[in-house]
Design a protein around this motif. Structure first.
Motif, PDB file in Angstrom:
ATOM      1  N   SER A 142      32.375  33.574  33.532  1.00 12.93           N
ATOM      2  CA  SER A 142      32.487  34.769  32.658  1.00 12.93           C
ATOM      3  C   SER A 142      33.597  35.435  33.957  1.00 12.93           C
ATOM      4  CB  SER A 142      31.463  35.645  31.796  1.00 12.93           C
ATOM      5  OG  SER A 142      30.554  36.131  32.722  1.00 12.93           O
ATOM      6  N   VAL A 143      35.018  35.946  33.197  1.00 15.52           N
ATOM      7  CA  VAL A 143      35.225  37.607  33.914  1.00 15.52           C
ATOM      8  C   VAL A 143      35.588  38.530  33.125  1.00 15.52           C
ATOM      9  CG1 VAL A 143      37.374  37.360  34.807  1.00 15.52           C
ATOM     10  CG2 VAL A 143      36.847  35.695  35.068  1.00 15.52           C
ATOM     11  N   THR A 144      35.612  39.933  33.142  1.00 20.45           N
ATOM     12  CA  THR A 144      35.622  40.612  32.912  1.00 20.45           C
ATOM     13  C   THR A 144      36.223  41.497  34.403  1.00 20.45           C
ATOM     14  OG1 THR A 144      33.201  40.961  32.419  1.00 20.45           O
ATOM     15  CG2 THR A 144      34.437  43.530  32.282  1.00 20.45           C
ATOM     16  N   LEU A 145      37.460  41.963  33.146  1.00 19.37           N
ATOM     17  CA  LEU A 145      38.898  42.590  34.251  1.00 19.37           C
ATOM     18  C   LEU A 145      38.855  44.857  33.793  1.00 19.37           C
ATOM     19  CD1 LEU A 145      41.299  40.411  34.196  1.00 19.37           C
ATOM     20  CD2 LEU A 145      39.949  41.427  35.872  1.00 19.37           C
ATOM     21  N   TYR A 146      39.250  45.138  34.499  1.00 21.01           N
ATOM     22  CA  TYR A 146      39.009  46.444  34.059  1.00 21.01           C
ATOM     23  C   TYR A 146      40.263  47.206  34.399  1.00 21.01           C
ATOM     24  CZ  TYR A 146      34.334  46.670  33.998  1.00 21.01           C
ATOM     25  OH  TYR A 146      33.537  46.655  33.155  1.00 21.01           O
ATOM     26  N   GLY A 147      41.519  47.552  33.461  1.00 21.84           N
ATOM     27  CA  GLY A 147      42.983  48.209  34.254  1.00 21.84           C
ATOM     28  C   GLY A 147      43.550  49.185  33.364  1.00 21.84           C
ATOM     29  N   THR A 148      44.918  49.521  33.734  1.00 17.55           N
ATOM     30  CA  THR A 148      45.173  50.373  32.722  1.00 17.55           C
ATOM     31  C   THR A 148      46.479  49.329  32.235  1.00 17.55           C
ATOM     32  OG1 THR A 148      45.047  52.340  33.789  1.00 17.55           O
ATOM     33  CG2 THR A 148      47.010  51.841  32.360  1.00 17.55           C
ATOM     34  N   ALA A 149      46.661  48.862  30.805  1.00 22.41           N
ATOM     35  CA  ALA A 149      47.718  48.466  30.069  1.00 22.41           C
ATOM     36  C   ALA A 149      48.986  48.849  29.684  1.00 22.41           C
ATOM     37  CB  ALA A 149      46.800  48.016  28.671  1.00 22.41           C
ATOM     38  N   PHE A 150      49.670  47.699  30.104  1.00 18.57           N
ATOM     39  CA  PHE A 150      51.158  48.666  30.229  1.00 18.57           C
ATOM     40  C   PHE A 150      52.173  47.662  29.020  1.00 18.57           C
ATOM     41  CE2 PHE A 150      51.140  44.989  33.511  1.00 18.57           C
ATOM     42  CZ  PHE A 150      52.016  44.255  33.335  1.00 18.57           C
TER      43      PHE A 150
ATOM     44  N   GLY B 271      50.371  44.122  29.030  1.00 19.37           N
ATOM     45  CA  GLY B 271      50.127  43.867  29.884  1.00 19.37           C
ATOM     46  C   GLY B 271      49.005  44.552  30.959  1.00 19.37           C
ATOM     47  N   MET B 272      47.801  43.764  32.240  1.00 17.17           N
ATOM     48  CA  MET B 272      47.274  44.412  33.045  1.00 17.17           C
ATOM     49  C   MET B 272      47.163  43.665  34.770  1.00 17.17           C
ATOM     50  SD  MET B 272      43.426  45.536  32.362  1.00 17.17           S
ATOM     51  CE  MET B 272      42.585  43.949  32.049  1.00 17.17           C
ATOM     52  N   GLU B 273      47.463  44.668  35.475  1.00 10.71           N
ATOM     53  CA  GLU B 273      47.313  43.869  36.341  1.00 10.71           C
ATOM     54  C   GLU B 273      46.117  43.435  37.028  1.00 10.71           C
ATOM     55  OE1 GLU B 273      48.075  44.886  41.832  1.00 10.71           O
ATOM     56  OE2 GLU B 273      48.822  46.136  39.848  1.00 10.71           O
ATOM     57  N   ILE B 274      45.728  41.985  37.883  1.00 11.32           N
ATOM     58  CA  ILE B 274      44.217  41.659  37.970  1.00 11.32           C
ATOM     59  C   ILE B 274      43.668  41.911  39.195  1.00 11.32           C
ATOM     60  CG2 ILE B 274      42.779  40.003  38.273  1.00 11.32           C
ATOM     61  CD1 ILE B 274      44.706  38.098  36.779  1.00 11.32           C
ATOM     62  N   ALA B 275      43.840  43.535  38.966  1.00  7.56           N
ATOM     63  CA  ALA B 275      43.363  44.326  40.457  1.00  7.56           C
ATOM     64  C   ALA B 275      41.688  44.538  41.070  1.00  7.56           C
ATOM     65  CB  ALA B 275      44.079  45.454  40.244  1.00  7.56           C
ATOM     66  N   GLU B 276      41.128  45.015  39.544  1.00 13.35           N
ATOM     67  CA  GLU B 276      39.838  45.559  39.090  1.00 13.35           C
ATOM     68  C   GLU B 276      39.018  44.349  38.908  1.00 13.35           C
ATOM     69  OE1 GLU B 276      36.455  49.293  38.050  1.00 13.35           O
ATOM     70  OE2 GLU B 276      38.726  49.573  38.279  1.00 13.35           O
ATOM     71  N   GLY B 277      38.082  44.525  38.847  1.00 12.09           N
ATOM     72  CA  GLY B 277      37.169  43.033  38.083  1.00 12.09           C
ATOM     73  C   GLY B 277      36.266  41.958  38.659  1.00 12.09           C
ATOM     74  N   SER B 278      35.171  40.832  38.616  1.00 16.79           N
ATOM     75  CA  SER B 278      34.525  40.650  38.874  1.00 16.79           C
ATOM     76  C   SER B 278      34.005  38.825  37.949  1.00 16.79           C
ATOM     77  CB  SER B 278      33.122  40.582  39.243  1.00 16.79           C
ATOM     78  OG  SER B 278      32.504  41.452  37.576  1.00 16.79           O
ATOM     79  N   ALA B 279      34.067  38.039  38.170  1.00 15.66           N
ATOM     80  CA  ALA B 279      33.894  36.859  37.711  1.00 15.66           C
ATOM     81  C   ALA B 279      32.027  36.548  37.747  1.00 15.66           C
ATOM     82  CB  ALA B 279      34.268  35.338  38.359  1.00 15.66           C
ATOM     83  N   LYS B 280      31.988  35.819  37.113  1.00 17.44           N
ATOM     84  CA  LYS B 280      29.866  35.787  37.231  1.00 17.44           C
ATOM     85  C   LYS B 280      29.829  34.524  37.032  1.00 17.44           C
ATOM     86  CE  LYS B 280      25.413  38.181  35.448  1.00 17.44           C
ATOM     87  NZ  LYS B 280      24.811  38.717  34.650  1.00 17.44           N
TER      88      LYS B 280
END
Length: 216
Positions: A105-113, A155-164
Motif C-alpha cells: 500500500s501507499v499513502t500520500l499527503y499533499g495539496t491538490a492542484f 494532481g499532487m506532487e509525490i513529496a510526503e508519503g510512505s509505502a507499507k
C-alpha cells in the motif's frame, strides 16, 4: 530530487517499522501496479473518501472526475490524502491475534492542484488512457469541447508519503509452533478476464491488440 521521501510525523510508522518504505522506487511501483485509489478530503469539517482511478507521471500523481463533483471542487488547492492498496494474501496464524494479510500500500499527503490549461488537461487524459491501454487514445473520436469542460483533472506532487509492505508467513509466538494447528498463507491475485464485446459493436470490428494483451 531525492530518491527517498522525508519521513514526517504523519508518515512514520508507529508499529511494524520494518514494513515501512520511503524510497520512490517502491512507492512508484505500487502506484503503477494499482490504478484504483481512495482520495480523502474534508468538507465543512467532515471527512470524506472518494474512490477513483489514479495515474502517475514522474513525480506527480493525477486523478479525474466530473467538474460538478463536490469532492473535486473541494479538493482543489486543499490538503488531501491519496491511498492505494493491493491485497496479496491472507496470513493464517496459530492464534487469532497473529492473523494478518500480505499486502502493498501507499499513502500520500499533499495539496491538490487543478490542471487548468485545456491542452495540458487533454494530454493528461490521453496519458491516463494510454497508460492502461497503450495506443488506444489515438484511435478514439476527438474529444468534444464539452467533454473536456465537464472533466476536472487534479494532481499532487509525490513529496510526503510512505509505502507499507508485508510478505511471508505468520509470525507466531514461539510456544505456539508446537500446537497442532494449520498455519500458512492463502495467496490472492487480481486476474484480468476475457474481454466482453459491446453488443452494439459494428460488424467486423475486432478486439484490438491493446485489449487482448491488457494486464495489471
Amino acid at each position: 530530487m531525492s530518491d527517498t521521501l522525508t519521513v514526517t510525523d504523519r508518515t512514520r510508522l508507529r508499529r511494524s517499522h520494518q514494513r515501512g518504505h520511503f524510497d520512490r522506487e517502491t512507492i512508484n511501483a505500487i502506484l503503477d501496479a494499482q490504478p484504483m485509489c481512495g482520495v480523502g478530503y474534508v468538507i465543512d469539517g467532515k471527512p470524506f473518501v472518494t474512490p477513483t482511478l489514479q495515474w502517475r507521471e514522474g513525480n506527480h500523481v493525477y486523478w479525474h472526475g466530473s467538474s460538478a463533483s463536490r469532492a473535486l471542487r473541494s479538493s482543489r488547492e486543499a490538503e488531501v490524502c491519496l491511498s492505494v492498496a493491493i491485497l496479496d494474501g491472507f496470513v493464517l496464524a496459530r492464534s487469532g491475534m497473529h492473523h494478518s494479510v500480505n499486502s502493498r500500500s501507499v499513502t500520500l499527503y499533499g495539496t491538490a492542484f487543478r490542471v487548468e490549461d485545456p491542452e495540458e488537461k487533454h494530454a493528461k487524459l490521453a496519458r491516463f488512457v494510454n497508460g492502461l491501454f497503450p495506443g488506444r487514445y489515438e484511435g478514439l473520436r476527438d474529444e468534444y469541447a464539452q467533454d473536456l469542460k465537464a472533466t476536472m483533472v487534479l494532481g499532487m506532487e509525490i513529496a510526503e508519503g510512505s509505502a507499507k509492505v508485508r510478505t511471508g508467513g505468520p509470525n507466531d509466538e514461539e510456544e505456539d509452533y508446537d500446537l497442532p494447528i494449520w498455519a500458512g498463507v492463502v495467496p490472492v491475485r487480481m486476474e484480468v478476464g476475457e474481454p466482453v464485446p459491446d453488443p452494439r459493436n459494428l460488424p467486423g470490428v475486432e478486439v484490438p491488440e491493446h485489449v487482448k494483451t491488457f494486464r495489471l
